[in-house]
Design a protein around this motif. Structure first.
Motif, PDB file in Angstrom:
ATOM      1  N   LYS A   1       0.813  -1.218   0.000  1.00 21.39           N
ATOM      2  CA  LYS A   1       0.000   0.000   0.000  1.00 21.39           C
ATOM      3  C   LYS A   1       0.848   1.270   0.000  1.00 21.39           C
ATOM      4  O   LYS A   1       0.334   2.352  -0.249  1.00 21.39           O
ATOM      5  CB  LYS A   1      -0.939   0.000   1.206  1.00 21.39           C
ATOM      6  CG  LYS A   1      -2.087  -0.967   1.039  1.00 21.39           C
ATOM      7  CD  LYS A   1      -3.086  -0.838   2.148  1.00 21.39           C
ATOM      8  CE  LYS A   1      -4.264  -1.753   1.868  1.00 21.39           C
ATOM      9  NZ  LYS A   1      -5.266  -1.667   2.926  1.00 21.39           N
ATOM     10  N   ARG A   2       2.130   1.141   0.282  1.00 23.25           N
ATOM     11  CA  ARG A   2       3.017   2.306   0.303  1.00 23.25           C
ATOM     12  C   ARG A   2       3.207   2.854  -1.106  1.00 23.25           C
ATOM     13  O   ARG A   2       3.271   2.113  -2.067  1.00 23.25           O
ATOM     14  CB  ARG A   2       4.398   1.927   0.843  1.00 23.25           C
ATOM     15  CG  ARG A   2       4.422   1.523   2.280  1.00 23.25           C
ATOM     16  CD  ARG A   2       4.592   2.745   3.164  1.00 23.25           C
ATOM     17  NE  ARG A   2       4.727   2.411   4.545  1.00 23.25           N
ATOM     18  CZ  ARG A   2       3.724   2.341   5.415  1.00 23.25           C
ATOM     19  NH1 ARG A   2       2.508   2.544   5.028  1.00 23.25           N
ATOM     20  NH2 ARG A   2       3.928   2.075   6.676  1.00 23.25           N
ATOM     21  N   ARG A   3       3.341   4.141  -1.202  1.00 20.31           N
ATOM     22  CA  ARG A   3       3.721   4.768  -2.470  1.00 20.31           C
ATOM     23  C   ARG A   3       5.238   4.914  -2.443  1.00 20.31           C
ATOM     24  O   ARG A   3       5.767   5.889  -1.943  1.00 20.31           O
ATOM     25  CB  ARG A   3       3.052   6.122  -2.628  1.00 20.31           C
ATOM     26  CG  ARG A   3       1.571   6.024  -2.810  1.00 20.31           C
ATOM     27  CD  ARG A   3       1.044   7.267  -3.503  1.00 20.31           C
ATOM     28  NE  ARG A   3      -0.383   7.159  -3.680  1.00 20.31           N
ATOM     29  CZ  ARG A   3      -0.955   6.757  -4.805  1.00 20.31           C
ATOM     30  NH1 ARG A   3      -0.224   6.447  -5.839  1.00 20.31           N
ATOM     31  NH2 ARG A   3      -2.269   6.681  -4.890  1.00 20.31           N
TER      32      ARG A   3
ATOM     33  N   THR B   1       8.976   0.920  -8.673  1.00 16.35           N
ATOM     34  CA  THR B   1       8.015  -0.148  -8.915  1.00 16.35           C
ATOM     35  C   THR B   1       8.376  -1.362  -8.071  1.00 16.35           C
ATOM     36  O   THR B   1       9.547  -1.631  -7.847  1.00 16.35           O
ATOM     37  CB  THR B   1       8.051  -0.537 -10.410  1.00 16.35           C
ATOM     38  OG1 THR B   1       7.706   0.601 -11.177  1.00 16.35           O
ATOM     39  CG2 THR B   1       7.077  -1.662 -10.717  1.00 16.35           C
TER      40      THR B   1
END
Length: 173
Positions: free
Chosen positions: A150-152, A156
């Motif tokens: 869920k982390r930004r 990638t």
């Protein structure tokens, strides 16, 4: 040289569905040879031809053919052999150890997880462009895996369980 392309987020849920024969055809259309897929979750092994950014070329070809924007990470056979060799965890169940493949190396602090104590019994070890995660209760129950995906992050990521990592390493040998 054989490489494994790890596609992020295909064939998970109703979006980004790509049949493996179609994926093989896309890879072959780029002139790559000895194309093999593994499972239905976006793993394709091939022998590249020419020079250039194979991941970017494959990503563009997938988008052109399917309309899906798909991030692609590549690892050579030698890199995958190293991933297997450097695993810090004992593997009694290959579904309980996962590797998070990163587009570029990150420091643990860049993950934004803070103290890992609240995530126990899960454990995480960073090594180069891979994060090794032990999930004794499984990925589905792992608060650590949930927090990671869920982390930004500034790069990638895509996740594979240990069984898949070993299979891809063998296929790229």
């Amino acid at each position: 040289m054989r490489v494994a392309a790890l596609l992020r987020g295909i064939n998970i849920g109703p979006n980004k569905r790509i049949a493996m024969p179609a994926l093989r055809a896309i890879v072959e259309s780029l002139g790559y040879q000895d194309v093999e897929t593994y499972l239905q979750s976006g793993n394709v092994v091939f022998t590249p031809k020419g020079r250039g950014d194979y991941a970017a070329r494959l990503s563009r070809a997938i988008e052109r053919e399917t309309g899906h924007e798909v991030a692609v990470l590549l690892r050579t056979g030698a890199e995958l052999a190293q991933v297997v060799e450097q695993n810090p965890y004992f593997v009694s169940d290959p579904t309980k150890v996962v590797v998070v493949f990163l587009g570029e190396e990150l420091e643990l602090g860049q993950l934004g997880l803070g103290d890992l104590g609240p995530y126990l019994p899960d454990e995480l070890t960073a090594h180069g462009r891979e994060l090794y995660v032990s999930v004794p209760n499984g990925q589905g129950r792992s608060k650590l895996m949930e927090a990671l995906v869920k982390r930004r992050l500034p790069t990638t990521l895509t996740v594979r369980n240990w069984r898949t990592v070993e299979a891809l390493a063998e296929m790229t040998r």
